[in-house]
Write an enzyme that holds these catalytic residues in place. Structure first.
Site, PDB file in Angstrom:
ATOM      1  N   GLU A   1       0.845  -1.184   0.000  1.00 20.11           N
ATOM      2  CA  GLU A   1       0.000   0.000   0.000  1.00 20.11           C
ATOM      3  C   GLU A   1       0.884   1.239   0.000  1.00 20.11           C
ATOM      4  OE1 GLU A   1      -3.993   2.018   1.792  1.00 20.11           O
ATOM      5  OE2 GLU A   1      -3.204   0.253   2.829  1.00 20.11           O
TER       6      GLU A   1
ATOM      7  N   GLY B   1       0.248   7.331   5.937  1.00 15.31           N
ATOM      8  CA  GLY B   1      -0.571   8.274   6.691  1.00 15.31           C
ATOM      9  C   GLY B   1       0.208   8.923   7.814  1.00 15.31           C
TER      10      GLY B   1
ATOM     11  N   TYR C   1       1.618  11.875   7.761  1.00 18.27           N
ATOM     12  CA  TYR C   1       2.603  12.837   7.263  1.00 18.27           C
ATOM     13  C   TYR C   1       3.962  12.604   7.931  1.00 18.27           C
ATOM     14  CZ  TYR C   1      -1.535  14.894   5.201  1.00 18.27           C
ATOM     15  OH  TYR C   1      -2.696  15.071   4.503  1.00 18.27           O
TER      16      TYR C   1
ATOM     17  N   SER D   1      -4.578   1.548   8.028  1.00 22.76           N
ATOM     18  CA  SER D   1      -4.986   0.642   6.952  1.00 22.76           C
ATOM     19  C   SER D   1      -4.066  -0.566   6.865  1.00 22.76           C
ATOM     20  CB  SER D   1      -4.996   1.387   5.615  1.00 22.76           C
ATOM     21  OG  SER D   1      -5.965   2.407   5.617  1.00 22.76           O
TER      22      SER D   1
ATOM     23  N   GLN E   1       6.852   7.816  -4.492  1.00 26.76           N
ATOM     24  CA  GLN E   1       6.005   7.126  -5.449  1.00 26.76           C
ATOM     25  C   GLN E   1       6.095   7.727  -6.848  1.00 26.76           C
ATOM     26  OE1 GLN E   1       1.694   8.658  -4.040  1.00 26.76           O
ATOM     27  NE2 GLN E   1       1.629   7.413  -5.886  1.00 26.76           N
TER      28      GLN E   1
ATOM     29  N   ASP F   1      -2.883   4.745  -2.167  1.00 24.98           N
ATOM     30  CA  ASP F   1      -3.553   5.705  -1.288  1.00 24.98           C
ATOM     31  C   ASP F   1      -2.515   6.724  -0.832  1.00 24.98           C
ATOM     32  OD1 ASP F   1      -5.464   6.966   0.246  1.00 24.98           O
ATOM     33  OD2 ASP F   1      -5.360   5.535   1.898  1.00 24.98           O
TER      34      ASP F   1
ATOM     35  N   HIS G   1      -2.114  11.224  -4.071  1.00 22.02           N
ATOM     36  CA  HIS G   1      -3.296  11.520  -4.893  1.00 22.02           C
ATOM     37  C   HIS G   1      -3.013  12.581  -5.956  1.00 22.02           C
ATOM     38  CE1 HIS G   1      -5.161   9.073  -1.938  1.00 22.02           C
ATOM     39  NE2 HIS G   1      -5.250  10.015  -1.016  1.00 22.02           N
TER      40      HIS G   1
ATOM     41  N   GLU H   1      -7.213   4.741  -5.203  1.00 22.18           N
ATOM     42  CA  GLU H   1      -8.200   5.427  -4.378  1.00 22.18           C
ATOM     43  C   GLU H   1      -8.245   6.930  -4.698  1.00 22.18           C
ATOM     44  OE1 GLU H   1      -7.968   4.831  -0.212  1.00 22.18           O
ATOM     45  OE2 GLU H   1      -8.016   2.641  -0.313  1.00 22.18           O
ATOM     46  N   ASP H   2      -9.295   7.563  -4.220  1.00 22.17           N
ATOM     47  CA  ASP H   2      -9.458   9.024  -4.259  1.00 22.17           C
ATOM     48  C   ASP H   2      -9.382   9.577  -5.675  1.00 22.17           C
ATOM     49  OD1 ASP H   2      -9.624  10.057  -1.335  1.00 22.17           O
ATOM     50  OD2 ASP H   2      -8.053   8.539  -1.303  1.00 22.17           O
TER      51      ASP H   2
END
Length: 384
Positions: free
Chosen positions: A197, A201, A203, A212, A248, A270, A273, A298-299
């Site tokens: 993943e 999260g 930051y 998650s 990423q 995730d 974005h 996602e998003d």
């Protein structure tokens, strides 16, 4: 947890899904004391916050088959507090749960055999080991025992429950993703999947995030979960959960980490974005997805936000996530289009076999996209 711990657990998972002889070899290779230690750590990650109002001590004994030793732990459970795990079996345990090591390893990491008994011994105890416990303690003893047994069980809660339990935003508030995940991931639930993943999260906070990842670890009890984040999140490492640091939007870095830790059965984006980042990650990582696996984005709402590199005016803009998905529909149907016979197929033309798009989330399924297309003798225009 170290890479050695991950390798040891993966060996136990493989043995638990194989023959009794293979399981014994796996336990012998890891070492019975080490295998028992890893089992206790696995239980620690699974156990819920207790609800029993009275403090209850549950003793756990893991007997090492063929050896003269055992691993003893005391789990102390009180409502609203994290479970405390101490070495040794305290004399004042209200309940004792006894497992043979191989049975416990298979229960934790083997396929779900739909058994509800016959793998453990449960002993009710009191201070004098002669009388029933006081009436006011009996509900708490039952509740505490159930909490521990649930953690040992091969049956896991649904994803919505796990999302709330571990603080994942995939269910509740603004996202309602878990039913879609459950629909597509349920067939993989009992297999030793490898999951990546993007986006941990929290930051820059080193110890924040990971909800998650913990949800996936609990849902896929035989799986190994990797989380990729731009910030150092290694403080969240744990049993069957490894944090990787990287960008990423760096294709070479993504390819290198996938070659080291993949191939993956599931990849979930995730992360930032940002449309460019999502497209970069997909191009770099889709080749490292196993056949039968899923790539999830996602998003999708940021596809329409200029601040994320999206476009809310040109709905066919090729640089957005929606532009990517729309182009993938054509790749999925490449056999129906005229093309040069010697043209090399792209990764998605050759291996994208399904697309499932819901509100703000897309599931891309990988396989062999070579059904042959509509035969050439079928008419290319209506006869009327």
């Amino acid at each position: 947890m170290t890479d050695t711990s991950t390798a040891d657990i993966q060996q136990l998972i493989a043995g638990a899904g194989d023959t009794p002889r293979a399981l014994r070899r796996a336990v012998d290779h890891v070492g019975p004391a080490r295998a028992a230690e890893l089992a206790v750590e696995e239980i620690r990650t699974r156990i819920d916050v207790p609800v029993n109002p009275h403090e209850i001590r549950v003793g756990l004994r893991i007997e090492h088959d063929g050896y003269d030793t055992a691993t003893d732990r005391t789990l102390t459970l009180t409502a609203g507090r994290p479970v405390r795990v101490d070495e040794g079996m305290q004399e004042n345990c209200e309940v004792r749960i006894v497992y043979r090591l191989k049975d416990l390893v298979r229960e934790l990491w083997g396929p779900d055999l739909a058994r509800t008994a016959g793998t453990r011994r449960i002993e009710l105890a009191t201070a004098h080991d002669t009388d029933f416990p006081p009436r006011e303690l009996q509900p708490s003893i039952a509740s505490a025992t159930s909490t521990v047994i649930d953690a040992l069980s091969p049956r896991t809660p649904d994803l919505g429950t796990l999302a709330l339990r571990h603080g994942s935003d995939k269910w509740g508030q603004v996202h309602w993703f878990t039913p879609h995940y459950e629909r597509h991931f349920a067939p993989l639930r009992d297999t030793p999947v490898r999951i990546l993943e993007i986006g941990v999260g929290g930051y820059a906070d080193e110890e924040s995030g990971g909800g998650s990842l913990k949800m996936w670890r609990r849902y896929f009890r035989r799986g190994t979960v990797f989380g990729l984040d731009y910030f150092d999140k290694s403080a969240l490492n744990g049993p069957r959960l490894q944090i990787l640091q990287g960008d990423q939007n760096d294709p070479a870095g993504l390819d290198a980490l996938a070659r080291e830790h993949g191939p993956f059965d599931i990849i979930i984006d995730d992360g930032s974005h940002i449309n460019e980042h999502v497209r970069t990650s997909f191009t770099a990582l889709f080749p490292h997805l196993r056949p039968g696996g899923f790539y999830v984005i996602e998003d999708l709402w940021t596809s329409y936000l200029p601040g994320y590199g999206g476009d809310d005016r040109d709905l066919n803009a090729p640089h957005t996530m929606m532009g990517l998905l729309k182009s993938l529909i054509d790749d999925l149907h490449h056999e129906e289009r005229e093309s040069a016979p010697d043209r090399a197929l792209s990764q998605t033309e050759a291996f994208l076999t399904g697309m499932h798009v819901y509100h703000n989330i897309a599931f891309l399924e990988k396989g062999v996209n070579a059904e042959g297309g509509i035969p050439r003798w079928m008419p290319r225009a209506p006869h009327w």
